[in-house]
Enzyme design. Structure first.
Site, short mmCIF file in Angstrom:
data_model
loop_
_atom_site.label_atom_id
_atom_site.label_comp_id
_atom_site.label_asym_id
_atom_site.label_seq_id
_atom_site.Cartn_x
_atom_site.Cartn_y
_atom_site.Cartn_z
N LYS A 115 0.83 -1.22 0.00
CA LYS A 115 0.00 0.00 0.00
C LYS A 115 0.85 1.25 0.00
O LYS A 115 0.46 2.26 -0.58
CB LYS A 115 -0.96 0.00 1.20
N LYS A 197 -3.69 -10.28 -7.18
CA LYS A 197 -4.89 -10.59 -6.40
C LYS A 197 -6.08 -9.76 -6.90
O LYS A 197 -5.89 -8.60 -7.25
CB LYS A 197 -4.58 -10.23 -4.94
N LYS A 200 -10.46 -4.79 -4.44
CA LYS A 200 -11.48 -3.76 -4.64
C LYS A 200 -10.88 -2.44 -5.08
O LYS A 200 -11.57 -1.58 -5.62
CB LYS A 200 -12.35 -3.60 -3.38
P1 TYM Z 1 -9.93 -6.56 3.19
O1 TYM Z 1 -10.98 -5.56 3.42
O2 TYM Z 1 -8.84 -6.24 2.25
O3 TYM Z 1 -10.54 -7.93 2.69
C1 TYM Z 1 -11.63 -8.54 3.34
C2 TYM Z 1 -11.51 -10.05 3.38
O4 TYM Z 1 -11.56 -10.60 2.07
C3 TYM Z 1 -10.41 -11.37 1.82
N1 TYM Z 1 -10.03 -11.15 0.42
C4 TYM Z 1 -9.78 -12.13 -0.45
N2 TYM Z 1 -9.84 -13.45 -0.34
C5 TYM Z 1 -9.55 -14.19 -1.44
N3 TYM Z 1 -9.20 -13.64 -2.62
C6 TYM Z 1 -9.13 -12.30 -2.78
N4 TYM Z 1 -8.81 -11.78 -3.94
C7 TYM Z 1 -9.45 -11.48 -1.66
N5 TYM Z 1 -9.50 -10.14 -1.47
C8 TYM Z 1 -9.86 -9.96 -0.19
C9 TYM Z 1 -9.37 -10.84 2.78
O5 TYM Z 1 -8.37 -11.80 3.04
C10 TYM Z 1 -10.19 -10.54 3.98
O6 TYM Z 1 -10.44 -11.69 4.75
N6 TYM Z 1 -7.20 -6.00 7.31
C11 TYM Z 1 -8.41 -6.58 6.77
C12 TYM Z 1 -9.67 -6.12 7.44
C13 TYM Z 1 -9.69 -6.31 8.92
C14 TYM Z 1 -9.85 -7.53 9.60
C15 TYM Z 1 -9.84 -7.20 10.99
C16 TYM Z 1 -10.00 -8.85 9.20
C17 TYM Z 1 -9.58 -5.32 9.84
N7 TYM Z 1 -9.68 -5.86 11.11
C18 TYM Z 1 -9.95 -8.18 11.97
C19 TYM Z 1 -10.11 -9.83 10.20
C20 TYM Z 1 -10.09 -9.49 11.55
C21 TYM Z 1 -8.47 -6.23 5.30
O7 TYM Z 1 -7.87 -5.30 4.83
O8 TYM Z 1 -9.33 -7.02 4.58
#
Ligand code: TYM
Length: 335
Positions: A115, A197, A200
């Site tokens: 990032k 990957k 979004k």
């Molecule tokens: P974030 O918002 O980027 O993504 C949300 C969840 O979706 C999964 N994910 C994917 N899985 C498979 N293939 C993909 N292309 C893909 N893109 C996203 C991510 O692994 C995630 O599970 N830091 C976290 C958000 C967060 C969080 C937490 C998660 C904040 N606090 C506490 C768990 C527990 C994040 O940026 O996810």
């Protein structure tokens, strides 16, 4: 005797629309686990501002994300669905944990490196300390299991290290969480550049499928998906040699429930064109009820507000217990 149910926490940032990646890597499992665990599913809006957001869009997406959580099958009566900024304990514990997280640890986080490369003009302190806030999210609820996609594994492991460090000084304050990563769908790749990957914040719209996308757009994106430039033209699961096909097979497997061998058999002697159309159709059918239900829910803002308010009340009560204990342990004067 009623045994205490194990606890799950997970969250998604409303920094963009929900994607097929977040569904297959995370939400799909949240729904499955929601029957047997005590579940907290959060819209982590405080994490989202580590990258500059348009305020109106951020607000709209948070609400839309809640509607999509419910539409995916998360029943608000059985799961605590809430918005992170509504429960101040996240920021409060986040600060304490900042003081128990090492500069070196944060510097090694892959997401921070990615990032900060993408946002060179805004490498802010929040982006750097983000994993400590994520650890607070998880540890506040004495979480046992964190269902996430593969890219979040490193953050959950750091959360565990922070908890071990804190417990080592003060006794057993935090439950040690484990990541829960699915066997299939843990890393869905972009349809146009399968070496990246699906994300979004993807600048290439054809590479990413959104849960709320119209069927014709979904079908078009799959028809244009990049397959591999091998001469074989055969559907076979080989991520190293055929990353595009392997990604589509993962997606099809998650959408249809079929295993890779069954998929290979189904498309024996048929080319990539047929295969891509079928994968697209299976995703359209998977998303149709989700989109329709979410659109319906979004018409009823009062209902959504009642869900996030109730969720925040339930979450805040549990979070306050952990925070009180932590404040006492570190030596803050009780009010
Ligand atoms: P974030 O918002 O980027 O993504 C949300 C969840 O979706 C999964 N994910 C994917 N899985 C498979 N293939 C993909 N292309 C893909 N893109 C996203 C991510 O692994 C995630 O599970 N830091 C976290 C958000 C967060 C969080 C937490 C998660 C904040 N606090 C506490 C768990 C527990 C994040 O940026 O996810």
């Amino acid at each position: 005797m009623d045994e205490k149910r194990k606890v799950i926490f997970s969250g998604i940032q409303p920094s963009g629309e929900l994607t097929l990646g977040s569904y297959m890597g995370a939400i799909r499992n949240w729904v499955e686990l929601s029957e047997t665990y005590d579940c907290y599913y959060c819209i982590v809006d405080m994490h989202a501002i580590t990258v500059r957001q348009n305020p109106a869009d951020l607000r709209r997406r948070a609400l839309s994300q809640l509607a999509q959580y419910i539409a995916c099958g998360l029943d608000p009566a059985k799961n605590t669905l809430f918005i992170q900024s509504h429960v101040p304990a996240h920021a409060q514990l986040g600060w304490v944990l900042d003081c128990y997280t090492m500069f070196g640890e944060l510097s090694r986080m892959t997401q921070f490196k990615d990032k900060s490369a993408k946002n060179a003009e805004n490498i802010n302190a929040g982006l750097f300390t983000y994993p400590a806030l994520m650890a607070a999210d998880i540890l506040l609820y004495q979480t046992d299991l964190v269902p996430v996609g593969d890219d979040q594994k490193q953050h959950v492991e750091l959360c565990r290290d922070i908890a071990i460090r804190f417990n080592g000084v003060y006794g057993d304050v935090f439950t040690l969480p484990e990541p829960f990563i699915p066997k299939t769908g843990a890393r869905i790749m972009s349809l146009t550049t399968p070496e990246n990957k699906m994300s979004k914040s993807d600048k290439d719209p054809g590479g990413c499928i959104y849960l709320m996308e119209k069927p014709e757009d979904v079908l078009r994106a799959f028809k244009r998906a990049k397959t591999d430039s091998d001469t074989e033209n055969c559907v076979r699961f080989d991520p190293a040699a055929k990353p595009g096909v392997a990604n589509l097979m993962q997606i099809y497997s998650c959408a249809s429930g079929l295993g890779f061998e069954e998929i290979e058999r189904e498309f024996e002697g048929r080319g990539y064109g047929d295969f891509k159309t079928k994968v697209g159709e299976s995703v359209v059918e998977l998303l149709r009820p989700i989109r329709e239900k979410a659109e319906d829910l979004l018409k009823n803002k009062d209902y959504l507000a009642s869900v996030y308010r109730e969720g925040a009340d339930r979450a805040a009560a549990v979070a306050a217990r952990t925070l009180r204990k932590v404040y006492k342990k570190v030596g803050f004067v009780e009010r």
